[in-house]
Design a protein around this motif. Sequence first.
Motif, PDB file in Angstrom:
ATOM      1  N   TRP A  13       0.734  -1.143  -0.111  1.00 33.82           N
ATOM      2  CA  TRP A  13      -0.018   0.040   0.092  1.00 33.82           C
ATOM      3  C   TRP A  13       0.780   1.291   0.015  1.00 33.82           C
ATOM      4  O   TRP A  13       0.525   2.219  -0.575  1.00 33.82           O
ATOM      5  N   ARG A  14       2.202   1.194   0.670  1.00 27.53           N
ATOM      6  CA  ARG A  14       2.841   2.511   0.634  1.00 27.53           C
ATOM      7  C   ARG A  14       3.331   2.568  -0.611  1.00 27.53           C
ATOM      8  O   ARG A  14       3.538   3.884  -1.201  1.00 27.53           O
ATOM      9  N   LEU A  15       3.767   1.456  -1.412  1.00 27.10           N
ATOM     10  CA  LEU A  15       4.341   1.702  -2.729  1.00 27.10           C
ATOM     11  C   LEU A  15       3.045   2.231  -3.650  1.00 27.10           C
ATOM     12  O   LEU A  15       3.124   2.961  -4.504  1.00 27.10           O
ATOM     13  N   VAL A  16       1.840   1.824  -3.422  1.00 22.57           N
ATOM     14  CA  VAL A  16       0.933   2.277  -4.261  1.00 22.57           C
ATOM     15  C   VAL A  16       0.398   3.695  -3.842  1.00 22.57           C
ATOM     16  O   VAL A  16       0.301   4.829  -4.674  1.00 22.57           O
ATOM     17  N   LEU A  17       0.403   4.186  -2.656  1.00 24.13           N
ATOM     18  CA  LEU A  17      -0.060   5.386  -2.229  1.00 24.13           C
ATOM     19  C   LEU A  17       0.978   6.607  -2.368  1.00 24.13           C
ATOM     20  O   LEU A  17       0.641   7.749  -2.378  1.00 24.13           O
ATOM     21  N   GLY A  18       2.119   6.344  -2.516  1.00 20.26           N
ATOM     22  CA  GLY A  18       3.130   7.194  -2.359  1.00 20.26           C
ATOM     23  C   GLY A  18       3.636   7.974  -1.311  1.00 20.26           C
ATOM     24  O   GLY A  18       4.571   8.892  -1.514  1.00 20.26           O
ATOM     25  N   GLY A  31      16.083   0.643   0.763  1.00 14.96           N
ATOM     26  CA  GLY A  31      16.887  -0.111  -0.140  1.00 14.96           C
ATOM     27  C   GLY A  31      16.143  -0.046  -1.283  1.00 14.96           C
ATOM     28  O   GLY A  31      15.771   0.916  -1.867  1.00 14.96           O
ATOM     29  N   THR A  32      15.951  -1.534  -2.066  1.00 14.71           N
ATOM     30  CA  THR A  32      15.314  -1.299  -3.125  1.00 14.71           C
ATOM     31  C   THR A  32      13.949  -0.875  -3.286  1.00 14.71           C
ATOM     32  O   THR A  32      13.338  -0.374  -4.292  1.00 14.71           O
ATOM     33  N   ASP A  33      13.209  -1.029  -2.020  1.00 18.18           N
ATOM     34  CA  ASP A  33      11.869  -0.490  -2.080  1.00 18.18           C
ATOM     35  C   ASP A  33      11.655   0.944  -2.249  1.00 18.18           C
ATOM     36  O   ASP A  33      10.959   1.709  -3.155  1.00 18.18           O
ATOM     37  N   ALA A  34      12.498   1.535  -1.660  1.00 22.80           N
ATOM     38  CA  ALA A  34      13.061   3.117  -1.926  1.00 22.80           C
ATOM     39  C   ALA A  34      13.205   3.594  -3.322  1.00 22.80           C
ATOM     40  O   ALA A  34      12.578   4.462  -3.733  1.00 22.80           O
ATOM     41  N   LEU A  40       8.710   5.208  -9.557  1.00 24.49           N
ATOM     42  CA  LEU A  40       7.258   5.145  -9.878  1.00 24.49           C
ATOM     43  C   LEU A  40       6.817   6.654  -9.422  1.00 24.49           C
ATOM     44  O   LEU A  40       6.140   7.302 -10.265  1.00 24.49           O
ATOM     45  N   THR A  41       7.457   7.290  -8.444  1.00 21.67           N
ATOM     46  CA  THR A  41       7.198   8.874  -8.208  1.00 21.67           C
ATOM     47  C   THR A  41       7.664   9.864  -9.477  1.00 21.67           C
ATOM     48  O   THR A  41       6.960  10.707  -9.726  1.00 21.67           O
ATOM     49  N   ALA A  42       8.846   9.495 -10.106  1.00 18.80           N
ATOM     50  CA  ALA A  42       9.273  10.056 -11.161  1.00 18.80           C
ATOM     51  C   ALA A  42       8.515  10.338 -12.197  1.00 18.80           C
ATOM     52  O   ALA A  42       8.247  11.131 -12.947  1.00 18.80           O
ATOM     53  N   LEU A  43       7.487   9.104 -12.505  1.00 16.51           N
ATOM     54  CA  LEU A  43       6.713   9.192 -13.599  1.00 16.51           C
ATOM     55  C   LEU A  43       5.247   9.541 -13.237  1.00 16.51           C
ATOM     56  O   LEU A  43       4.807  10.444 -13.876  1.00 16.51           O
ATOM     57  N   PRO A  58      -1.826  13.014 -12.647  1.00 21.74           N
ATOM     58  CA  PRO A  58      -2.872  12.481 -11.345  1.00 21.74           C
ATOM     59  C   PRO A  58      -1.991  12.075 -10.576  1.00 21.74           C
ATOM     60  O   PRO A  58      -1.054  11.427 -10.459  1.00 21.74           O
ATOM     61  N   ALA A  59      -2.328  12.574  -9.028  1.00 22.18           N
ATOM     62  CA  ALA A  59      -1.372  12.190  -7.809  1.00 22.18           C
ATOM     63  C   ALA A  59      -1.890  10.887  -7.302  1.00 22.18           C
ATOM     64  O   ALA A  59      -3.125  10.540  -7.786  1.00 22.18           O
ATOM     65  N   ALA A  60      -1.003  10.170  -6.726  1.00 26.87           N
ATOM     66  CA  ALA A  60      -1.737   8.972  -5.956  1.00 26.87           C
ATOM     67  C   ALA A  60      -2.705   9.262  -5.077  1.00 26.87           C
ATOM     68  O   ALA A  60      -2.662  10.382  -4.618  1.00 26.87           O
TER      69      ALA A  60
END
Length: 400
Positions: A13-18, A31-34, A40-43, A58-60
């Motif tokens: 959920w953290r990766l989805v919501l930003g 690490g890798t998750d960051a 994802l944030t860059a795009l 559109p923002a998350a």
Amino acid sequence: MNGTGHDERLRRWRLVLGGGEAEGTGRSLTGTDAAVDGALTALYGRRTGPGAGPGAGPAASSGRDRAGGLGGSAPSVARWLGDIRTYFPSSVVQVMQRDAIDRLGLSTLLLEPEMLEVVEADVHLVGTLLSLNKAMPETTRETARAVVRKVVDDLERRLATRTRATLTGAVDRSARVSRPRHRDIDWDRTIRANLKNYLPEYRTVVPERLIGHGRAAQGVKKDVVLCVDQSGSMAASVVYASVFGAVLASMRSIATRLVVFDTAVVDLTDQLDDPVDVLFGTQLGGGTDINRALAYCQARITRPADTVVVLISDLYEGGIRDEMIKRVAAMKASGVQFVALLALSDEGTPAYDREHAAALAALGAPAFACTPDLFPEVMAAAIEKRPLPVPDLPDGATHG
């Protein structure tokens, strides 16, 4: 739910919501998750206010806006392309690349060789490069051709063998005759077709039905005309049509003509030995004059009963609509097998002119979207003059 499962859900959920205070997970990434989150944030993130950059979008759904963007330089985009190829599978990379081109306006960066060397090549990228063809500097052109050739070669490996096998059989079957002269009898097929008439006491087969080699054995070919709309919305279809055109042109039993059009008509038949040359001979974009293109094709049909015309177009006509319909009717009346493909791609049902599709269907000329994998079967059915394997006809259309 155990702690490990709950933690994994929060991570996803953290990766989805930003991230941010309002997103509610309370999870930080390392690490890798960051790094994945940064890609994802860059795009898909955006800056708000006066500092909003080219990554605006559109923002998350997190109650705050992601901050990010790829900037406008080729090096930063090249690094981002390398990152997403590290963290995501190829199919996801291709989707993200298309989103980057569409959302961030990165088309002009594809004119730089260093960008093309790291990009994940696919049909959609080829379409973008072809639309930029006229603006492409000479320093980039050879790199772009290498990218296009890689995609074309991959498509040929995937499609060529099955296409040749399917259409060779179709041409052969369409040419057989039921009352052959003795010297034209195909004894192998005749015996197999009459095995049920085997008489054991006489150890022989009674051939109730004779099968002849027919005209194909005498060198008479089927004529196939691919008439391809090169407007911008048809980019993927142009790529696939060029590959199939080259495959068909390599078959001795089929004489192939490839015609592309917008408001002008260009015959690329002489370039069919190299689909990359064909693609760089197209000009994506502009208007559409289907009637003019069909008039060109019609004038070059010499054996209508042995000709298949395939119009690949979304049918948005900028020319004379009534003349277009009359022209199709005249070709069918002369014996031509006419097929209209609204798209030749894996992208699903396209936008198309429903009125024109219905008018063609009323003439017995089916109009439908076709995937590359289905195309050999469609062509085989047209050559044999049997019902087409139509997957999904437009509203109100019939098989004809």
